[in-house]
Design a protein around this motif. Structure first.
Motif, PDB file in Angstrom:
ATOM      1  N   GLN A 485       0.828  -1.191   0.000  1.00  0.00           N
ATOM      2  CA  GLN A 485       0.000   0.000   0.000  1.00  0.00           C
ATOM      3  C   GLN A 485       0.867   1.248   0.000  1.00  0.00           C
ATOM      4  OE1 GLN A 485      -2.227   0.331   3.682  1.00  0.00           O
ATOM      5  NE2 GLN A 485      -0.534  -0.403   4.920  1.00  0.00           N
ATOM      6  N   ALA A 486       0.246   2.385  -0.327  1.00  0.00           N
ATOM      7  CA  ALA A 486       0.929   3.678  -0.266  1.00  0.00           C
ATOM      8  C   ALA A 486      -0.116   4.757  -0.119  1.00  0.00           C
ATOM      9  CB  ALA A 486       1.768   3.911  -1.522  1.00  0.00           C
ATOM     10  N   GLY A 487       0.257   5.857   0.532  1.00  0.00           N
ATOM     11  CA  GLY A 487      -0.696   6.936   0.714  1.00  0.00           C
ATOM     12  C   GLY A 487      -0.124   8.080   1.517  1.00  0.00           C
ATOM     13  N   VAL A 488      -0.999   8.755   2.259  1.00  0.00           N
ATOM     14  CA  VAL A 488      -0.634   9.924   3.062  1.00  0.00           C
ATOM     15  C   VAL A 488      -1.234   9.750   4.450  1.00  0.00           C
ATOM     16  CG1 VAL A 488      -0.902  12.430   3.327  1.00  0.00           C
ATOM     17  CG2 VAL A 488      -0.481  11.446   1.062  1.00  0.00           C
ATOM     18  N   ALA A 489      -0.509  10.168   5.486  1.00  0.00           N
ATOM     19  CA  ALA A 489      -1.001  10.097   6.856  1.00  0.00           C
ATOM     20  C   ALA A 489      -0.951  11.476   7.500  1.00  0.00           C
ATOM     21  CB  ALA A 489      -0.173   9.110   7.677  1.00  0.00           C
ATOM     22  N   GLU A 490      -1.914  11.717   8.403  1.00  0.00           N
ATOM     23  CA  GLU A 490      -1.952  12.948   9.193  1.00  0.00           C
ATOM     24  C   GLU A 490      -2.055  12.557  10.670  1.00  0.00           C
ATOM     25  OE1 GLU A 490      -3.529  12.971   5.334  1.00  0.00           O
ATOM     26  OE2 GLU A 490      -4.831  12.444   7.029  1.00  0.00           O
ATOM     27  N   ILE A 491      -1.232  13.171  11.514  1.00  0.00           N
ATOM     28  CA  ILE A 491      -1.267  12.898  12.953  1.00  0.00           C
ATOM     29  C   ILE A 491      -1.411  14.215  13.698  1.00  0.00           C
ATOM     30  CG2 ILE A 491      -0.084  11.863  14.922  1.00  0.00           C
ATOM     31  CD1 ILE A 491       1.587  10.237  12.978  1.00  0.00           C
ATOM     32  N   TYR A 492      -2.443  14.296  14.552  1.00  0.00           N
ATOM     33  CA  TYR A 492      -2.570  15.448  15.453  1.00  0.00           C
ATOM     34  C   TYR A 492      -1.906  15.086  16.773  1.00  0.00           C
ATOM     35  CZ  TYR A 492      -4.393  18.694  18.870  1.00  0.00           C
ATOM     36  OH  TYR A 492      -4.483  19.618  19.888  1.00  0.00           O
ATOM     37  N   HIS A 493      -0.851  15.840  17.125  1.00  0.00           N
ATOM     38  CA  HIS A 493      -0.107  15.613  18.361  1.00  0.00           C
ATOM     39  C   HIS A 493      -0.715  16.514  19.446  1.00  0.00           C
ATOM     40  CE1 HIS A 493       3.131  13.625  16.004  1.00  0.00           C
ATOM     41  NE2 HIS A 493       2.816  14.540  15.106  1.00  0.00           N
ATOM     42  N   HIS A 494      -1.446  15.913  20.371  1.00  0.00           N
ATOM     43  CA  HIS A 494      -2.124  16.706  21.397  1.00  0.00           C
ATOM     44  C   HIS A 494      -1.128  17.454  22.285  1.00  0.00           C
ATOM     45  CE1 HIS A 494      -4.974  17.945  24.409  1.00  0.00           C
ATOM     46  NE2 HIS A 494      -4.340  17.261  25.347  1.00  0.00           N
ATOM     47  N   SER A 495       0.008  16.831  22.559  1.00  0.00           N
ATOM     48  CA  SER A 495       0.973  17.444  23.478  1.00  0.00           C
ATOM     49  C   SER A 495       1.582  18.729  22.930  1.00  0.00           C
ATOM     50  CB  SER A 495       2.090  16.450  23.815  1.00  0.00           C
ATOM     51  OG  SER A 495       2.765  16.062  22.625  1.00  0.00           O
ATOM     52  N   THR A 496       1.672  18.822  21.607  1.00  0.00           N
ATOM     53  CA  THR A 496       2.275  20.016  20.987  1.00  0.00           C
ATOM     54  C   THR A 496       1.274  20.843  20.197  1.00  0.00           C
ATOM     55  OG1 THR A 496       2.868  18.758  19.006  1.00  0.00           O
ATOM     56  CG2 THR A 496       4.507  18.844  20.793  1.00  0.00           C
ATOM     57  N   ASN A 497       0.045  20.319  20.069  1.00  0.00           N
ATOM     58  CA  ASN A 497      -0.991  20.990  19.273  1.00  0.00           C
ATOM     59  C   ASN A 497      -0.526  21.203  17.829  1.00  0.00           C
ATOM     60  OD1 ASN A 497      -3.578  22.114  18.916  1.00  0.00           O
ATOM     61  ND2 ASN A 497      -2.796  24.187  19.204  1.00  0.00           N
ATOM     62  N   GLN A 498       0.174  20.206  17.291  1.00  0.00           N
ATOM     63  CA  GLN A 498       0.674  20.262  15.917  1.00  0.00           C
ATOM     64  C   GLN A 498       0.147  19.068  15.117  1.00  0.00           C
ATOM     65  OE1 GLN A 498       4.999  20.481  16.616  1.00  0.00           O
ATOM     66  NE2 GLN A 498       4.931  22.472  15.586  1.00  0.00           N
ATOM     67  N   VAL A 499       0.073  19.257  13.803  1.00  0.00           N
ATOM     68  CA  VAL A 499      -0.300  18.182  12.888  1.00  0.00           C
ATOM     69  C   VAL A 499       0.872  17.894  11.957  1.00  0.00           C
ATOM     70  CG1 VAL A 499      -1.849  17.451  11.042  1.00  0.00           C
ATOM     71  CG2 VAL A 499      -2.752  18.766  12.958  1.00  0.00           C
ATOM     72  N   SER A 500       1.288  16.664  11.890  1.00  0.00           N
ATOM     73  CA  SER A 500       2.323  16.260  10.918  1.00  0.00           C
ATOM     74  C   SER A 500       1.644  15.508   9.784  1.00  0.00           C
ATOM     75  CB  SER A 500       3.384  15.392  11.577  1.00  0.00           C
ATOM     76  OG  SER A 500       2.811  14.246  12.161  1.00  0.00           O
ATOM     77  N   ILE A 501       2.083  15.774   8.565  1.00  0.00           N
ATOM     78  CA  ILE A 501       1.528  15.147   7.360  1.00  0.00           C
ATOM     79  C   ILE A 501       2.679  14.594   6.543  1.00  0.00           C
ATOM     80  CG2 ILE A 501       0.106  15.493   5.298  1.00  0.00           C
ATOM     81  CD1 ILE A 501      -1.098  17.930   6.606  1.00  0.00           C
ATOM     82  N   PHE A 502       2.559  13.368   6.066  1.00  0.00           N
ATOM     83  CA  PHE A 502       3.629  12.793   5.270  1.00  0.00           C
ATOM     84  C   PHE A 502       3.099  11.688   4.361  1.00  0.00           C
ATOM     85  CE2 PHE A 502       3.387  10.728   9.335  1.00  0.00           C
ATOM     86  CZ  PHE A 502       3.478   9.373   9.072  1.00  0.00           C
ATOM     87  N   ALA A 503       3.739  11.539   3.213  1.00  0.00           N
ATOM     88  CA  ALA A 503       3.468  10.413   2.319  1.00  0.00           C
ATOM     89  C   ALA A 503       4.298   9.217   2.760  1.00  0.00           C
ATOM     90  CB  ALA A 503       3.800  10.804   0.878  1.00  0.00           C
ATOM     91  N   TRP A 504       3.850   8.023   2.410  1.00  0.00           N
ATOM     92  CA  TRP A 504       4.521   6.811   2.854  1.00  0.00           C
ATOM     93  C   TRP A 504       4.171   5.648   1.928  1.00  0.00           C
ATOM     94  CZ3 TRP A 504       0.804   3.184   3.552  1.00  0.00           C
ATOM     95  CH2 TRP A 504      -0.498   3.656   3.801  1.00  0.00           C
ATOM     96  N   TRP A 505       4.950   4.583   2.025  1.00  0.00           N
ATOM     97  CA  TRP A 505       4.622   3.313   1.387  1.00  0.00           C
ATOM     98  C   TRP A 505       4.917   2.199   2.380  1.00  0.00           C
ATOM     99  CZ3 TRP A 505       8.387  -0.430   0.773  1.00  0.00           C
ATOM    100  CH2 TRP A 505       9.709   0.007   0.833  1.00  0.00           C
ATOM    101  N   GLU A 506       4.273   1.034   2.190  1.00  0.00           N
ATOM    102  CA  GLU A 506       4.426  -0.036   3.168  1.00  0.00           C
ATOM    103  C   GLU A 506       4.133  -1.383   2.540  1.00  0.00           C
ATOM    104  OE1 GLU A 506       3.102  -0.942   7.776  1.00  0.00           O
ATOM    105  OE2 GLU A 506       1.729   0.153   6.479  1.00  0.00           O
ATOM    106  N   ILE A 507       4.923  -2.372   2.936  1.00  0.00           N
ATOM    107  CA  ILE A 507       4.660  -3.773   2.611  1.00  0.00           C
ATOM    108  C   ILE A 507       4.706  -4.542   3.921  1.00  0.00           C
ATOM    109  CG2 ILE A 507       5.449  -5.829   1.386  1.00  0.00           C
ATOM    110  CD1 ILE A 507       6.651  -4.022  -0.733  1.00  0.00           C
ATOM    111  N   LEU A 508       3.530  -4.933   4.421  1.00  0.00           N
ATOM    112  CA  LEU A 508       3.501  -5.712   5.663  1.00  0.00           C
ATOM    113  C   LEU A 508       4.165  -7.071   5.458  1.00  0.00           C
ATOM    114  CD1 LEU A 508      -0.124  -5.031   6.937  1.00  0.00           C
ATOM    115  CD2 LEU A 508       1.994  -4.025   7.760  1.00  0.00           C
ATOM    116  N   PRO A 509       4.881  -7.555   6.495  1.00  0.00           N
ATOM    117  CA  PRO A 509       4.930  -7.055   7.856  1.00  0.00           C
ATOM    118  C   PRO A 509       6.010  -6.008   8.128  1.00  0.00           C
ATOM    119  CG  PRO A 509       6.073  -9.137   7.740  1.00  0.00           C
ATOM    120  CD  PRO A 509       5.527  -8.877   6.366  1.00  0.00           C
ATOM    121  N   ALA A 510       6.729  -5.534   7.117  1.00  0.00           N
ATOM    122  CA  ALA A 510       7.732  -4.493   7.350  1.00  0.00           C
ATOM    123  C   ALA A 510       7.047  -3.188   7.745  1.00  0.00           C
ATOM    124  CB  ALA A 510       8.571  -4.290   6.090  1.00  0.00           C
TER     125      ALA A 510
END
Length: 638
Positions: A485-510
């Motif tokens: 699979q491949a796509g984009v992820a967004e994470i809201y970090h509550h401790s810093t009130n920041q959002v990180s966004i990044f593209a990625w690819w993955e082949i499970l189980p790696a």
């Protein structure tokens, strides 16, 4: 479905300029079923791909200005009616072998639908006195006609009809195209090691070439083959006619040459008796090389990846004269095709005119999907020539072609004028299931050898806890623990009130691999292409269409290929091994240009349920794609 242990998916890398802490690391996992039953919010329909199927005809001469006395003068245009007789009024495009002869000056010919403005492309190029032929696939214009424009001098024009494209019958694969990596099926040069080695054609002789059961073409179910035919070691001016074995030889030509020339042309030819095609040489002796690129189905095949043709306004996808990147000897260039210029992400082959110019030595081009370069040629020339040839090029899993130059330097121009996309078999209305981490659509009953899609990147709202969302396309996650699979992820970090966004690819189980060469922002549109190159070699491509930045990688994958998916996910947090709280995303995530290689017998709508409530739900699935909304109200389809 169970969620894989977090240690197998831990993400630790710099992404989008932010170092993710261990507490915020995430995994992108197979679908996990929730213990909640959800009723479909609306009736769903499977996506379908519109396109045209090909009907091959025995070559028929439609025009010969040597007979009519109506040569084209400089900057002259003539219209030719192509609909009627064997071509129905429903035809959307025709395949024509076009030849110019008695040329009085160097020039070029453009072929285009009648009633439209002349495009800035050429289909044939020549110098004074040359006779040149090229296969042309052109949409039918007003009044069932096509136009021919001559740039300079005067020329006679010979047009032979090869076949036509028309809307495909619902549920039928008759006339569908199955793309192959180029393969050599005949080479008459002595010692070539290929079929018919040493069988040089003499004057007035005919050679039978086996076209089925070789080069990836199946032994049955084949209506016509697409081949590149090259003549070389020519001892006199002459021409070659290609036609079905066992049929009467038509009054048509496919290649024309002068003594000593090496000339290539694409040919669409029905297969004849015994699955063979016949090659007739009119004069002198000549060696003939035949490379097969794909074939058209009779509708009886049960496997493969049948596709249909869609014509587009010509778009220039490469011109090394503009980029200053002429190909040197032994060099190759990768050209992205899918996702550009109106060509969708799920295209599996492109119809294009490939032209060489500013050539410094006799050479040839090979156009192929990538991976190991096949023994095949697409364009041949001598020093100083400008030579075009129509190419129906199979695309790689990432939607690209590779163009290789054998000797000297040459500029390369590629004009795309159509594409082939897979037929999507109609299915029953989707089954709806609930999941704690997925929402979107999946196709079952594979195998699937590619998946593609374009999606929008949302914004995450602030929350009282850390949340995460991911959008992706992939294969195999629905029914087993393997997944590419491949796509984009967004994470809201509550401790810093920041959002990180990044593209990625993955082949499970790696673990997932962030793509650090791309910076993705909310509102961007991103295209993912994942496809099998050969065997266990797969290509993963991610393109941010908003910024124009692309990433691709070839990886090894050996999953069962049982499903294809387009998903909005609540990823698994590696710190806890539990599914993240889905981020409150907006606006809706829209998936378009959906494509997959495989025949789906089942479609599943997936609704995400967390804490006993629906938190993410897709719209109806249509030919345009679908949308996914945060909350419990199904959005409107795109």
């Amino acid at each position: 479905m169970t969620i894989l242990p977090a240690a197998r998916r831990r993400l630790s890398a710099v992404a989008a300029g932010l170092l993710l802490s261990a507490s915020a690391a995430l995994g992108l996992a197979p679908m996990a079923q929730a213990a909640v039953t959800v009723t479909a919010a609306s009736e769903r329909a499977a996506a379908s791909t519109a396109g045209a199927a090909y009907s091959a005809l025995a070559p028929t001469r439609l025009l010969d200005t040597r007979v009519t006395g109506s040569s084209l003068g400089p900057q002259g245009t003539t219209a030719l009616t192509v609909v009627g007789g064997s071509v129905p009024a429903t035809a959307t495009a025709v395949a024509l072998n076009v030849t110019v002869t008695d040329t009085t000056a160097a020039g070029y010919l453009s072929v285009y639908p009648a009633g439209l403005s002349q495009p800035v492309i050429s289909n044939l190029n020549w110098i004074r006195g040359e006779t040149v032929a090229n296969l042309v696939i052109v949409p039918v214009g007003g009044g069932g006609r096509v136009d021919f424009y001559n740039s300079a001098g005067s020329t006679d024009l010979v047009v032979d009809l090869e076949g036509y494209f028309a809307p495909a019958a619902a549920g039928s694969t008759v006339g569908s195209y199955l793309a192959l990596s180029p393969a050599r099926i005949t080479d008459t040069r002595t010692g070539s090691g290929y079929p018919n080695a040493g069988a040089t054609l003499g004057p007035g002789s005919t050679l039978a070439v086996q076209a089925t059961g070789v080069g990836g073409v199946p032994p049955s179910g084949v209506a016509a083959v697409l081949v590149n035919v090259t003549v070389t070691n020519t001892t006199a001016a002459g021409y070659l006619t290609v036609y079905p074995a066992g049929a009467s030889r038509p009054s048509a030509s496919n290649l024309n040459w002068t003594a000593g020339a090496t000339v290539a042309n694409r040919v669409l030819v029905p297969v004849g008796a015994g699955g063979q095609i016949s090659l007739y040489n009119q004069n002198g002796s000549a060696d003939v090389v035949v490379d097969v690129d794909g074939f058209f189905s009779t509708g009886t095949l049960t496997g493969g990846n049948p596709s249909l043709f869609t014509a587009i306004d010509p778009v220039r996808v490469l011109d090394t004269r503009q980029t200053g990147t002429a190909l040197g000897a032994g060099q190759a260039v990768l050209v992205q095709i899918a996702g550009l210029g109106g060509i969708p992400a799920n295209a599996i082959a492109v119809a294009a005119n490939v032209t060489v110019a500013n050539t410094t030595a006799a050479s040839y081009l090979t156009v192929y999907p990538g991976g190991i370069r096949p023994v095949a040629s697409d364009v041949n020339w001598t020093t100083g020539q400008v030579v075009p040839n129509l190419t129906v090029a199979t695309l790689s899993g990432s939607g690209a072609i590779t163009i290789y130059n054998n000797a000297g330097n040459t500029d390369v121009i590629v004009d795309a004028f159509g594409y082939f996309t897979p037929i999507t078999t109609a299915t029953a209305p989707p089954t709806t299931v609930a999941s704690s981490n997925w929402s979107g659509y999946e196709l079952g009953d594979g195998p699937y050898t590619s998946v593609a899609g374009t999606f929008t990147v949302p914004t995450l709202s602030a929350s009282s806890t850390t949340t995460a969302t991911a959008e992706w396309a992939g294969i195999d996650g629905a029914a087993n623990s393997s997944l590419i699979q491949a796509g984009v992820a967004e994470i809201y970090h509550h401790s810093t009130n920041q959002v990180s966004i990044f593209a990625w690819w993955e082949i499970l189980p790696a673990p997932a691999t962030p793509i650090t060469t791309m910076v993705v922002s909310p509102g961007d549109t991103v295209t993912v292409n994942i496809g099998q190159v050969s065997g266990t070699t797969w290509s993963i491509s991610v393109r941010d269409n908003t910024t124009g930045v692309s990433f691709s990688t070839d990886q090894v994958y050996s999953g069962p290929l049982s499903s294809a998916e387009w998903i909005v996910e609540a990823p698994t947090m590696s710190s806890t091994g539990t599914v993240a709280t889905l981020g409150d995303y907006s606006p809706n995530v829209t998936f378009t240009n959906l494509g997959s290689s495989g025949t789906s017998l089942s479609t599943t709508e997936v609704v995400m349920v967390q804490g006993g409530a629906v938190v993410s739900i897709p719209s109806a699935l249509t030919s345009a794609g679908f949308a996914v909304a945060y909350g419990s109200v199904a959005p409107t389809a795109p």
